[in-house]
Design a protein around this motif. Structure first.
Motif, PDB file in Angstrom:
ATOM      1  N   ALA A  47       1.370  -1.665  -8.671  1.00  0.00           N
ATOM      2  CA  ALA A  47       0.919  -0.280  -8.566  1.00  0.00           C
ATOM      3  C   ALA A  47       0.398   0.230  -9.909  1.00  0.00           C
ATOM      4  O   ALA A  47      -0.636   0.912  -9.969  1.00  0.00           O
ATOM      5  CB  ALA A  47       2.064   0.608  -8.075  1.00  0.00           C
ATOM      6  N   ARG A  48       1.086  -0.107 -10.985  1.00  0.00           N
ATOM      7  CA  ARG A  48       0.624   0.324 -12.313  1.00  0.00           C
ATOM      8  C   ARG A  48      -0.709  -0.313 -12.664  1.00  0.00           C
ATOM      9  O   ARG A  48      -1.583   0.327 -13.259  1.00  0.00           O
ATOM     10  CB  ARG A  48       1.665  -0.035 -13.377  1.00  0.00           C
ATOM     11  CG  ARG A  48       2.851   0.877 -13.375  1.00  0.00           C
ATOM     12  CD  ARG A  48       3.508   0.906 -14.740  1.00  0.00           C
ATOM     13  NE  ARG A  48       4.686   1.757 -14.721  1.00  0.00           N
ATOM     14  CZ  ARG A  48       5.335   2.117 -15.813  1.00  0.00           C
ATOM     15  NH1 ARG A  48       4.929   1.705 -17.001  1.00  0.00           N
ATOM     16  NH2 ARG A  48       6.412   2.892 -15.725  1.00  0.00           N
ATOM     17  N   ARG A  49      -0.874  -1.587 -12.298  1.00  0.00           N
ATOM     18  CA  ARG A  49      -2.143  -2.252 -12.570  1.00  0.00           C
ATOM     19  C   ARG A  49      -3.267  -1.583 -11.773  1.00  0.00           C
ATOM     20  O   ARG A  49      -4.375  -1.394 -12.282  1.00  0.00           O
ATOM     21  CB  ARG A  49      -2.059  -3.736 -12.216  1.00  0.00           C
ATOM     22  CG  ARG A  49      -1.089  -4.555 -13.053  1.00  0.00           C
ATOM     23  CD  ARG A  49      -1.386  -4.479 -14.550  1.00  0.00           C
ATOM     24  NE  ARG A  49      -2.755  -4.888 -14.835  1.00  0.00           N
ATOM     25  CZ  ARG A  49      -3.544  -4.275 -15.707  1.00  0.00           C
ATOM     26  NH1 ARG A  49      -3.116  -3.213 -16.379  1.00  0.00           N
ATOM     27  NH2 ARG A  49      -4.772  -4.724 -15.917  1.00  0.00           N
ATOM     28  N   ALA A  50      -2.975  -1.212 -10.527  1.00  0.00           N
ATOM     29  CA  ALA A  50      -3.987  -0.535  -9.703  1.00  0.00           C
ATOM     30  C   ALA A  50      -4.364   0.808 -10.317  1.00  0.00           C
ATOM     31  O   ALA A  50      -5.557   1.160 -10.387  1.00  0.00           O
ATOM     32  CB  ALA A  50      -3.462  -0.337  -8.284  1.00  0.00           C
ATOM     33  N   LYS A  51      -3.375   1.560 -10.789  1.00  0.00           N
ATOM     34  CA  LYS A  51      -3.653   2.850 -11.421  1.00  0.00           C
ATOM     35  C   LYS A  51      -4.501   2.677 -12.671  1.00  0.00           C
ATOM     36  O   LYS A  51      -5.428   3.459 -12.922  1.00  0.00           O
ATOM     37  CB  LYS A  51      -2.341   3.557 -11.770  1.00  0.00           C
ATOM     38  CG  LYS A  51      -1.585   4.095 -10.563  1.00  0.00           C
ATOM     39  CD  LYS A  51      -0.201   4.596 -10.933  1.00  0.00           C
ATOM     40  CE  LYS A  51      -0.252   5.860 -11.750  1.00  0.00           C
ATOM     41  NZ  LYS A  51       1.117   6.416 -11.978  1.00  0.00           N
ATOM     42  N   PRO A  55      -4.744   9.042 -11.443  1.00  0.00           N
ATOM     43  CA  PRO A  55      -3.806   9.914 -12.168  1.00  0.00           C
ATOM     44  C   PRO A  55      -2.372   9.674 -11.708  1.00  0.00           C
ATOM     45  O   PRO A  55      -2.127   9.099 -10.647  1.00  0.00           O
ATOM     46  CB  PRO A  55      -4.268  11.317 -11.755  1.00  0.00           C
ATOM     47  CG  PRO A  55      -4.796  11.122 -10.361  1.00  0.00           C
ATOM     48  CD  PRO A  55      -5.464   9.765 -10.376  1.00  0.00           C
ATOM     49  N   ASP A  56      -1.419  10.131 -12.509  1.00  0.00           N
ATOM     50  CA  ASP A  56      -0.040  10.149 -12.048  1.00  0.00           C
ATOM     51  C   ASP A  56       0.076  11.163 -10.917  1.00  0.00           C
ATOM     52  O   ASP A  56      -0.591  12.202 -10.913  1.00  0.00           O
ATOM     53  CB  ASP A  56       0.901  10.544 -13.187  1.00  0.00           C
ATOM     54  CG  ASP A  56       0.984   9.465 -14.265  1.00  0.00           C
ATOM     55  OD1 ASP A  56       0.799   8.281 -13.921  1.00  0.00           O
ATOM     56  OD2 ASP A  56       1.225   9.816 -15.429  1.00  0.00           O
ATOM     57  N   LEU A 114      -2.825   6.737  -3.304  1.00  0.00           N
ATOM     58  CA  LEU A 114      -2.124   5.663  -2.605  1.00  0.00           C
ATOM     59  C   LEU A 114      -3.101   4.826  -1.788  1.00  0.00           C
ATOM     60  O   LEU A 114      -3.031   3.594  -1.791  1.00  0.00           O
ATOM     61  CB  LEU A 114      -1.043   6.240  -1.692  1.00  0.00           C
ATOM     62  CG  LEU A 114      -0.237   5.207  -0.890  1.00  0.00           C
ATOM     63  CD1 LEU A 114       0.523   4.266  -1.824  1.00  0.00           C
ATOM     64  CD2 LEU A 114       0.715   5.899   0.075  1.00  0.00           C
ATOM     65  N   LYS A 115      -4.017   5.475  -1.085  1.00  0.00           N
ATOM     66  CA  LYS A 115      -5.011   4.742  -0.305  1.00  0.00           C
ATOM     67  C   LYS A 115      -5.837   3.830  -1.204  1.00  0.00           C
ATOM     68  O   LYS A 115      -6.073   2.656  -0.884  1.00  0.00           O
ATOM     69  CB  LYS A 115      -5.938   5.711   0.424  1.00  0.00           C
ATOM     70  CG  LYS A 115      -5.355   6.348   1.658  1.00  0.00           C
ATOM     71  CD  LYS A 115      -6.420   7.199   2.349  1.00  0.00           C
ATOM     72  CE  LYS A 115      -5.961   7.706   3.698  1.00  0.00           C
ATOM     73  NZ  LYS A 115      -7.014   8.493   4.378  1.00  0.00           N
ATOM     74  N   ILE A 118       3.055   4.995  -7.561  1.00  0.00           N
ATOM     75  CA  ILE A 118       1.793   5.742  -7.460  1.00  0.00           C
ATOM     76  C   ILE A 118       2.051   7.237  -7.540  1.00  0.00           C
ATOM     77  O   ILE A 118       1.355   7.980  -8.234  1.00  0.00           O
ATOM     78  CB  ILE A 118       1.067   5.399  -6.146  1.00  0.00           C
ATOM     79  CG1 ILE A 118       0.642   3.925  -6.127  1.00  0.00           C
ATOM     80  CG2 ILE A 118      -0.143   6.316  -5.933  1.00  0.00           C
ATOM     81  CD1 ILE A 118      -0.336   3.529  -7.225  1.00  0.00           C
ATOM     82  N   ASP A 119       3.068   7.696  -6.820  1.00  0.00           N
ATOM     83  CA  ASP A 119       3.410   9.124  -6.804  1.00  0.00           C
ATOM     84  C   ASP A 119       4.890   9.234  -6.456  1.00  0.00           C
ATOM     85  O   ASP A 119       5.311   8.824  -5.365  1.00  0.00           O
ATOM     86  CB  ASP A 119       2.559   9.862  -5.767  1.00  0.00           C
ATOM     87  CG  ASP A 119       2.651  11.382  -5.885  1.00  0.00           C
ATOM     88  OD1 ASP A 119       3.762  11.882  -6.125  1.00  0.00           O
ATOM     89  OD2 ASP A 119       1.624  12.056  -5.712  1.00  0.00           O
ATOM     90  N   SER A 120       5.668   9.790  -7.365  1.00  0.00           N
ATOM     91  CA  SER A 120       7.121   9.840  -7.190  1.00  0.00           C
ATOM     92  C   SER A 120       7.555  10.739  -6.035  1.00  0.00           C
ATOM     93  O   SER A 120       8.716  10.718  -5.628  1.00  0.00           O
ATOM     94  CB  SER A 120       7.785  10.327  -8.485  1.00  0.00           C
ATOM     95  OG  SER A 120       7.300  11.629  -8.835  1.00  0.00           O
TER      96      SER A 120
END
Length: 236
Positions: A125-129, A135-136, A143-144, A206-208
């Protein structure tokens, strides 16, 4: 191999094997010593530096610039290379599971598998971001986008359904692992525990605010139209 002996394909694959193992061991022990959050931060720094170094070394060995390493390679070949590497990643996951199951039992193999996913999913997920510049706490759009660049996104078939402004359903409509088992006349692999670990970890990175609910995943019964299904809801 003596330094004077010519390098063979077997030599190169052995180097890749040990490189991958060493990198992974550093990641695993960093999680053990520092915790997952700090280990992911360290992987970001180390990984960015290492793959820049690696690109430079490969380029010098080939007598080109890093940008020219695959210059002239047509898109079809690049796509095939990408698929080969991603399917090799899936194969590595499978052979490790089988090896641990042989050494111990299915329960132990599943425990190792789930632990690996608890660390790999947040990393992915971090690599995708990072790759997509997300953004955080980017919500459902983030997510999509992130789910669309995962390893599995290129190997399996999947779909989204928008339920409400704050929730979506993600379905795996064709899974390579389960399809292969079906061809062999085997029952579905019971991957629910690993899937919960995987999708909770990925979505929360991705989003907490995300809550992940398993609608169905083997060993659950499921329709022919999908193998597993997950609901992601933003909790304000």
């Amino acid at each position: 191999m003596k330094p004077s002996e010519p390098t063979t394909l077997e030599d190169l694959t052995e180097v890749i094997r040990q490189l991958a193992a060493h990198y992974g061991l550093w990641m695993a022990e960093s999680v053990h010593q520092l915790g997952l959050e700090a280990a992911l931060d360290a992987e970001k720094e180390a990984g960015d530096r290492f793959f820049g170094i690696l690109s430079g070394k490969l380029a010098r060995a080939l007598g080109v610039t890093p940008q020219e390493i695959l210059a002239g390679t047509d898109q079809e070949t690049l796509d095939k290379l990408g698929m080969a590497l991603r399917s090799a990643w899936l194969a590595a996951d499978g052979v490790w599971f089988q090896a641990i199951e042989k050494q111990a039992d299915m329960v132990t193999a599943k425990r190792v598998n789930d632990t690996c996913w608890s660390r790999f999913s947040p990393l992915e997920a971090r690599r995708a971001k990072d790759i997509l510049g997300l953004p955080d706490n980017g919500g459902i759009p983030a997510l999509k986008a992130a789910l669309g660049v995962r390893m599995y996104a290129h190997l399996n078939r999947w779909e989204f359904t928008d339920e409400t402004e704050n929730s979506i359903v993600f379905r795996m409509t064709d899974c390579r692992v389960q399809t292969a088992r079906k061809r062999k006349g085997l029952a579905d692999y019971p991957c629910k525990s690993g899937g919960i670990t995987e999708y909770v970890g990925f979505s929360n990175e991705i989003d907490s605010r995300f809550k992940c609910e398993c609608i169905g995943c083997p060993p659950d019964e499921h329709p022919e139209e999908w193998v597993c299904s997950w609901r992601f809801t933003i909790e304000e």
